[in-house]
Design a protein around this motif. Structure first.
Motif, PDB file in Angstrom:
ATOM      1  N   GLN A  50      50.120  20.216  37.213  1.00 26.36           N
ATOM      2  CA  GLN A  50      50.996  20.173  36.932  1.00 26.36           C
ATOM      3  C   GLN A  50      51.539  20.950  36.503  1.00 26.36           C
ATOM      4  O   GLN A  50      52.897  21.347  36.912  1.00 26.36           O
ATOM      5  CB  GLN A  50      50.989  19.119  35.419  1.00 26.36           C
ATOM      6  CG  GLN A  50      52.006  19.743  34.855  1.00 26.36           C
ATOM      7  CD  GLN A  50      51.971  19.192  33.600  1.00 26.36           C
ATOM      8  OE1 GLN A  50      50.843  19.026  32.874  1.00 26.36           O
ATOM      9  NE2 GLN A  50      52.906  18.672  32.080  1.00 26.36           N
ATOM     10  N   GLN A  51      50.686  22.801  37.316  1.00 25.07           N
ATOM     11  CA  GLN A  51      51.504  23.632  37.041  1.00 25.07           C
ATOM     12  C   GLN A  51      51.622  24.532  38.496  1.00 25.07           C
ATOM     13  O   GLN A  51      53.122  24.944  38.835  1.00 25.07           O
ATOM     14  CB  GLN A  51      50.629  24.651  36.515  1.00 25.07           C
ATOM     15  CG  GLN A  51      50.456  24.317  34.788  1.00 25.07           C
ATOM     16  CD  GLN A  51      49.088  25.232  34.380  1.00 25.07           C
ATOM     17  OE1 GLN A  51      47.516  25.379  34.849  1.00 25.07           O
ATOM     18  NE2 GLN A  51      49.147  25.752  33.319  1.00 25.07           N
ATOM     19  N   LEU A  56      54.404  25.088  44.297  1.00 24.99           N
ATOM     20  CA  LEU A  56      54.729  24.432  46.261  1.00 24.99           C
ATOM     21  C   LEU A  56      55.892  24.584  46.293  1.00 24.99           C
ATOM     22  O   LEU A  56      56.133  24.047  47.695  1.00 24.99           O
ATOM     23  CB  LEU A  56      52.908  23.471  46.184  1.00 24.99           C
ATOM     24  CG  LEU A  56      52.043  24.284  46.060  1.00 24.99           C
ATOM     25  CD1 LEU A  56      50.447  23.452  46.368  1.00 24.99           C
ATOM     26  CD2 LEU A  56      51.321  25.209  46.931  1.00 24.99           C
ATOM     27  N   LYS A  57      56.232  23.081  45.490  1.00 21.71           N
ATOM     28  CA  LYS A  57      57.883  22.755  46.027  1.00 21.71           C
ATOM     29  C   LYS A  57      58.280  22.952  46.065  1.00 21.71           C
ATOM     30  O   LYS A  57      59.650  23.141  47.387  1.00 21.71           O
ATOM     31  CB  LYS A  57      58.015  21.783  44.833  1.00 21.71           C
ATOM     32  CG  LYS A  57      56.928  20.792  44.833  1.00 21.71           C
ATOM     33  CD  LYS A  57      57.363  19.424  43.492  1.00 21.71           C
ATOM     34  CE  LYS A  57      56.417  18.399  44.246  1.00 21.71           C
ATOM     35  NZ  LYS A  57      57.284  17.348  42.744  1.00 21.71           N
ATOM     36  N   ALA A  58      58.500  24.668  45.068  1.00 24.35           N
ATOM     37  CA  ALA A  58      59.352  25.500  45.562  1.00 24.35           C
ATOM     38  C   ALA A  58      59.645  26.452  46.856  1.00 24.35           C
ATOM     39  O   ALA A  58      60.479  26.893  47.302  1.00 24.35           O
ATOM     40  CB  ALA A  58      59.242  26.414  43.706  1.00 24.35           C
ATOM     41  N   ASP A  59      58.031  26.858  47.071  1.00 24.39           N
ATOM     42  CA  ASP A  59      58.118  27.611  47.884  1.00 24.39           C
ATOM     43  C   ASP A  59      58.042  26.490  49.736  1.00 24.39           C
ATOM     44  O   ASP A  59      59.217  27.161  50.322  1.00 24.39           O
ATOM     45  CB  ASP A  59      56.794  27.871  48.588  1.00 24.39           C
ATOM     46  CG  ASP A  59      56.087  28.597  47.423  1.00 24.39           C
ATOM     47  OD1 ASP A  59      57.420  29.976  46.702  1.00 24.39           O
ATOM     48  OD2 ASP A  59      55.250  29.663  47.405  1.00 24.39           O
ATOM     49  N   ALA A  86      53.078  35.593  49.122  1.00 20.20           N
ATOM     50  CA  ALA A  86      52.259  37.158  48.368  1.00 20.20           C
ATOM     51  C   ALA A  86      53.418  36.715  47.355  1.00 20.20           C
ATOM     52  O   ALA A  86      53.024  37.173  46.449  1.00 20.20           O
ATOM     53  CB  ALA A  86      52.710  37.804  49.016  1.00 20.20           C
ATOM     54  N   GLN A  87      55.010  36.793  47.107  1.00 18.77           N
ATOM     55  CA  GLN A  87      55.163  36.308  46.067  1.00 18.77           C
ATOM     56  C   GLN A  87      55.135  34.820  45.198  1.00 18.77           C
ATOM     57  O   GLN A  87      55.394  35.277  43.595  1.00 18.77           O
ATOM     58  CB  GLN A  87      57.317  35.913  46.534  1.00 18.77           C
ATOM     59  CG  GLN A  87      57.520  36.794  46.550  1.00 18.77           C
ATOM     60  CD  GLN A  87      58.703  36.459  47.430  1.00 18.77           C
ATOM     61  OE1 GLN A  87      59.987  35.180  47.606  1.00 18.77           O
ATOM     62  NE2 GLN A  87      59.851  36.881  48.117  1.00 18.77           N
ATOM     63  N   SER A  88      54.346  34.309  45.212  1.00 19.92           N
ATOM     64  CA  SER A  88      54.205  33.014  44.701  1.00 19.92           C
ATOM     65  C   SER A  88      52.604  33.466  44.176  1.00 19.92           C
ATOM     66  O   SER A  88      52.148  33.095  43.389  1.00 19.92           O
ATOM     67  CB  SER A  88      54.036  31.655  45.338  1.00 19.92           C
ATOM     68  OG  SER A  88      53.526  31.252  46.172  1.00 19.92           O
ATOM     69  N   ASP A  89      51.822  34.128  44.912  1.00 25.17           N
ATOM     70  CA  ASP A  89      50.481  33.968  44.415  1.00 25.17           C
ATOM     71  C   ASP A  89      50.044  34.205  43.363  1.00 25.17           C
ATOM     72  O   ASP A  89      48.961  33.571  42.922  1.00 25.17           O
ATOM     73  CB  ASP A  89      49.539  34.786  45.677  1.00 25.17           C
ATOM     74  CG  ASP A  89      49.401  34.716  46.648  1.00 25.17           C
ATOM     75  OD1 ASP A  89      48.807  33.324  47.208  1.00 25.17           O
ATOM     76  OD2 ASP A  89      48.633  34.935  48.066  1.00 25.17           O
TER      77      ASP A  89
END
Length: 123
Positions: A50-51, A56-59, A86-89
């Motif tokens: 859920q988190q 991942l969908k936004a990326d 790197a931004q979402s990591d």
């Protein structure tokens, strides 16, 4: 004990299907299947899924835009995709345990190599 395990597996399966169906409803069943496969490979808990899935969908559209940009060379594409990762990591690291995070990194590397091989095969 066994009954609880079966319920947990069923919940994970239903959550994976819900994510896949939601993404498919947005118009891209292939991406939904890919996200569901990642969730299964990482053995995400329902809470983790859920988190993680919104991140991942936004990326995904950003990465697709880079992949489909003919003005970028392969190295530029790879660098820009890595920048998105790197931004979402930091968010992803907070959700996954170290083993899951390492496995996600491996999945990402496999995707990059597969894309490069497909590109080389087209030339």
């Amino acid at each position: 004990m066994l009954k609880g395990g079966i319920v947990f597996v069923a919940l994970v399966f239903l959550a994976s299907n819900a994510v896949a169906q939601a993404a498919a409803g947005a118009g891209n069943a292939e991406k939904a299947q890919k996200l569901a496969a990642i969730a299964k490979q990482l053995q995400l808990t329902p809470q983790q899924e859920q988190q993680l899935m919104p991140i991942l969908k936004a990326d995904a559209p950003k990465i697709e835009a880079i992949k489909n940009n003919p003005s970028l060379g392969p190295l530029q594409k790879m660098e820009q995709i890595k920048a998105i990762h790197a931004q979402s990591d930091p968010q992803i690291k907070a959700i996954l345990n170290p083993q899951q995070y390492q496995q996600l990194q491996e999945i990402r590397q496999q995707e990059i190599h597969a894309a490069m091989e497909r590109k080389m095969g087209q030339q």
